[in-house]
Design a protein around this motif. Structure first.
Motif, PDB file in Angstrom:
ATOM      1  N   GLY A 491      -3.061  -4.872   5.596  1.00 26.30           N
ATOM      2  CA  GLY A 491      -3.564  -4.154   4.423  1.00 26.30           C
ATOM      3  C   GLY A 491      -2.537  -3.209   3.848  1.00 26.30           C
ATOM      4  N   VAL A 492      -1.996  -3.577   2.712  1.00 23.63           N
ATOM      5  CA  VAL A 492      -1.023  -2.706   2.060  1.00 23.63           C
ATOM      6  C   VAL A 492      -1.674  -1.392   1.646  1.00 23.63           C
ATOM      7  CG1 VAL A 492       0.591  -2.527   0.122  1.00 23.63           C
ATOM      8  CG2 VAL A 492       0.302  -4.705   1.278  1.00 23.63           C
ATOM      9  N   ASP A 493      -2.991  -1.432   1.405  1.00 30.25           N
ATOM     10  CA  ASP A 493      -3.680  -0.202   1.006  1.00 30.25           C
ATOM     11  C   ASP A 493      -3.763   0.808   2.148  1.00 30.25           C
ATOM     12  OD1 ASP A 493      -5.265  -1.960   2.381  1.00 30.25           O
ATOM     13  OD2 ASP A 493      -7.108  -1.481   1.312  1.00 30.25           O
ATOM     14  N   ASN A 494      -3.374   0.381   3.365  1.00 30.79           N
ATOM     15  CA  ASN A 494      -3.344   1.323   4.489  1.00 30.79           C
ATOM     16  C   ASN A 494      -2.083   2.171   4.490  1.00 30.79           C
ATOM     17  OD1 ASN A 494      -5.820   0.567   5.671  1.00 30.79           O
ATOM     18  ND2 ASN A 494      -4.862  -1.244   6.568  1.00 30.79           N
ATOM     19  N   ILE A 495      -1.135   1.843   3.623  1.00 30.17           N
ATOM     20  CA  ILE A 495       0.078   2.651   3.523  1.00 30.17           C
ATOM     21  C   ILE A 495      -0.261   3.891   2.700  1.00 30.17           C
ATOM     22  CG2 ILE A 495       2.464   2.717   2.716  1.00 30.17           C
ATOM     23  CD1 ILE A 495       2.596  -0.280   3.060  1.00 30.17           C
TER      24      ILE A 495
END
Length: 825
Positions: A491-495
């Motif tokens: 999940g890139v949104d976890n960055i």
């Protein structure tokens, strides 16, 4: 890449909704561009025709009463279909319904004097097929009053994703399902393909003469097929993604192309002469392709040929001669591997874009070459019958996976977040990668026998794994690619977003002097009411010659159009043409500018950065075309001069030291133009009204003036401090102004007189400006009067009358010596 939701669920066992699937696709890097939820088909309902009588005023029309199943009285519909009859059950569209096949929104209307409240629809009107000879005729048990789209299974949403060129694995529905399953949205199903049992060997043999262009080739023959329409479900899926169903054999190849990312081709075996040869095309060889066009080939292209000649352009399109039709009884199914670079080059050269080329030039899964034939053979047997032979496989060597050394700590280093090592390995395994710990030998290491692995004398390296790349991922080459795979599934949104860190020191200069000047010149000209234009760098040869170009060095070897044959030697032709186009559309008062490059030759040192502008009509500085005294006059030389000086000042030119000489290049009017210089040799720009012959040559009209200043000719600012110390205090003494009027010859320029007055005393005289020019018979033949205002600033003491008289005397003497002027009495 388009696919339907039901098609995706053939390979993905999931309870996720359409919205959840769409959101997950985008989050794992398969960006969803569009979703068609088929809402346009929801208004169509199943309806029964109760009565059908002849239209009173038309032989080919019938008046129907239709029960729509909503409990209301039957509606009246006028219909021209030959199969319209009492008792027919079909698809009904009420008034207000949009019919996609004819691009019409229905309304209550009269047809030959009889009202019609809707219509009974054909398959073409619902974009189900090209059939339009009659309205849809459903079975007797079709539920009247329910949704036709749901009954016919055509309410299947269509999802379109935007693929980047590095994801060949996602050019198939199965590959997309594999990614979704790896992200935890379901379970991957439907991947197994059982090999068929063949009856004898394939009689057609394959020879590969160009193995560098074709690493593998698989071929199978199916005898006794009956080619006809493909099943309805297959046709509907192809139509949903924008393909036209042709026949069962052709539709199978299209289906496998999108379902598994494996392009195939089918030959009519009866039209193939002898065996097949994979070779380079011969120079000038021609082939009639399936699109009906004839293509001329070159030796850089790969083809499949038989004794008759070329039968297919490898990896791109088959030939018309050996194509399958309704009379085909024996079919050859081909699945091959083609060189991506050769495929891309051939497609670009011939101008052919196909779904096969799209996949081959990105790289297909080599391990699915043989299963692709197996899948196609199974579908042919299911849809068309027949008896298959054993498969002919030539040239293919087993896939040797790339091994990438992957330190798991790279995930943290490259992304900035912690991902558990077990999760990283699990993600890679779900995506089809395999990972084994990396070992290094001990000091007493003895290599094991070839083909075996012995870890007893080796030491495991903590946190480092050897990752084998699956055959369907040719884009993965290094550890950064593996980090990307972990992150897009994790999940890139976890960055978490991080602010940019503050620097301890002031940033160094980023832009070059030329970049800074380009920006400031644009801003200065925009402030003066001019609009920025971007014109072509290529202009007609005739225009180039008018502005000093036309040399061989400026000619383009391969111009994009006949009227774009030369590189521009000046920005003015393009700006003048743009001003005229505006005038042709009724906007005659325009002021345009451009800051860009001009070309004096083909060398890098013969390109110049120029700021140029034109004004047309009455487009003066205020931009209104009007003033307090009435309409403004036409633009002229002094408007262009003011623009040029403003651009130079913005670029840092020393405006107070500039010299203006009368006259300019040949494209300006000789008496209404000027050249701006800094010293006797450095030309910074030109300005003026355009010569009538120039306007005639450009086929333009109207009052036009313009300028060009050479941004790169302005001297660089000094980087080191000079010895001159700046003034720290203002003078305590009052400044004084004195007026002088000199009679000089008409040929004397006002600027020469101003410079002479300034030179009389550089310490006391701070400025000289012209405020009047007079010509008259009282002055004498060939004479004029120039009146100037001299600003005098004492710095050491208050000046006495004697001091002023002495200064005035020096001014008169200096002006007389340099211009021949005398003080006007």
């Amino acid at each position: 890449m388009k696919f339907t939701l039901s098609w995706l669920k053939d390979h993905l066992e999931t309870d996720a909704t359409l919205d959840e699937i769409v959101e997950r696709l985008t989050s794992i890097g398969l960006e969803v561009e569009h979703v068609d939820d088929k809402s346009s088909l929801k208004p169509f309902v199943i309806a029964r025709v109760l009565t059908a009588v002849q239209h009173p005023d038309a032989d080919r029309l019938r008046v129907l009463t239709v029960d729509t199943g909503d409990g209301k009285p039957p509606v009246q519909v006028v219909c021209g279909a030959p199969n319209a009859r009492a008792g027919l059950i079909g698809a009904f569209a009420a008034p207000g319904t949009y019919v996609p096949g004819i691009d019409v929104t229905l309304a209550v209307g009269k047809i030959r004097g009889v009202e019609s409240h809707g219509m009974m629809c054909s398959e073409r009107e619902l974009e189900l097929s090209d059939e339009h000879n009659g309205i849809i005729d459903l079975p007797e048990d079709a539920p009247v009053g329910t949704s036709f789209a749901a009954y016919a299974h055509i309410d299947d949403p269509v999802i379109e994703i935007n693929l980047t060129p590095n994801r060949p694995d996602a050019t198939s529905v199965y590959g997309i399902a594999r990614d979704l399953a790896a992200s935890g949205l379901g379970r991957l199903v439907g991947g197994a393909i059982m090999p068929h049992v063949g009856n004898g060997m394939c009689p057609v043999k394959v020879t590969i003469e160009a193995p560098e262009l074709c690493p593998g080739f698989a071929l199978n023959l199916v005898k006794g097929v009956k080619n006809g329409p493909s099943p309805k479900w297959l046709q509907q899926r192809l139509i949903a993604i924008g393909l036209r169903p042709i026949s069962a054999l052709v539709d199978i190849t299209n289906y496998v192309t999108f379902d598994r990312g494996r392009p195939l081709h089918v030959f009519d075996a009866s039209k193939v002469a002898g065996n097949l040869v994979v070779r380079r095309a011969r120079d000038g060889e021609k082939v009639q392709a399936l699109d009906g066009r004839e293509y001329t080939l070159t030796p850089e292209m790969c083809v499949i040929a038989d004794d008759n000649g070329v039968e297919s352009i490898a990896g791109i399109m088959g030939g018309e001669h050996s194509g399958c039709d309704e009379n085909t009884t024996d079919v050859l199914i081909e699945s091959a591997l083609w060189d991506p670079i050769t495929t891309a080059r051939t497609g670009r050269t011939l101008g052919i874009i196909t779904d096969a080329r799209y996949r081959f030039e990105r790289g297909v899964d080599p391990e699915f070459m043989v299963p692709g034939v197996e899948l196609a053979t199974k579908l042919v047997l299911d849809f068309c019958g027949g008896t298959p032979t054993e498969m002919e496989v030539v040239g293919y060597a087993d896939y040797q996976p790339k091994i990438v050394s992957f330190p798991l700590a790279e995930v943290k280093r490259l992304t900035g977040i912690e991902v558990d090592e077990d999760e990283s390995l699990s993600i890679l395994e779900r995506l089809g990668f395999s990972a084994e710990p990396t070992y290094r030998p001990h000091a007493n290491y003895v290599a094991p026998p070839p083909g075996t692995r012995d870890f007893s004398s080796q030491e495991k390296i903590s946190g480092v794994f050897d990752v084998a790349v699956p055959s369907w991922r040719p884009d993965v080459d290094g550890k950064a690619d593996l980090v990307e795979e972990v992150m897009r599934i994790h999940g890139v949104d976890n960055i978490a977003p991080q602010p940019l860190g503050a620097h301890d020191a002031v940033n160094a200069r980023i832009l070059t002097t030329l970049q800074v000047r380009t920006r400031t010149a644009k801003r200065a000209l925009a402030v003066r009411g001019m609009m920025e234009a971007v014109t072509w760098s290529f202009i007609p040869a005739k225009h180039a010659e008018l502005f000093g170009g036309g040399q061989t060095a400026l000619k383009l070897a391969n111009p994009i159009a006949a009227d774009m044959s030369d590189m521009r030697p000046s920005l003015l032709p393009g700006l003048i043409a743009a001003a005229q186009r505006n005038a042709d559309k009724g906007i005659g008062d325009v002021a345009l500018f451009e800051v860009s490059g001009t070309y004096e030759g083909d060398g890098a040192d013969q390109q110049r950065r120029v700021a140029a502008g034109v004004r047309r009509g009455t487009a003066k500085l205020d931009g209104s075309g009007r003033n307090w005294a009435g309409n403004s006059g036409a633009v002229g030389v002094f408007d262009a001069k003011a623009d040029a000086i403003a651009a130079l000042e913005a670029c840092g030119a020393p405006v107070e030291r500039l010299q203006i000489e009368a006259g300019g290049p040949a494209w300006y009017h000789p008496g209404r133009s000027g050249t701006i210089k800094l010293g006797p040799k450095t030309v910074l720009g030109t300005f003026g009204e355009f010569h009538p012959k120039t306007l005639e040559g450009l086929d333009v009209s109207g009052p036009l003036c313009g300028f060009e200043v050479f941004v790169d000719a302005v001297p660089e600012p000094k980087t080191k401090p000079t010895k001159t110390k700046p003034k720290l205090e203002l003078s305590p003494f009052q400044a004084v102004k004195r007026d002088f009027a000199f009679v000089v010859d008409k040929t004397v320029e006002a600027g020469t007189l101003v410079r002479a007055a300034l030179a009389a005393d550089k310490k006391l005289i701070t400025a000289v400006s012209v405020f009047d020019i007079f010509e008259g018979a009282s002055l004498g033949e060939g004479k004029k009067s120039i009146a100037i205002e001299v600003s005098i600033q004492p710095v050491e003491k208050t000046l006495t009358d004697e001091d002023f008289e002495a200064l005035a005397k020096r001014i008169v003497e200096n002006v007389g010596k340099q211009t021949g002027g005398v003080l006007r009495g």
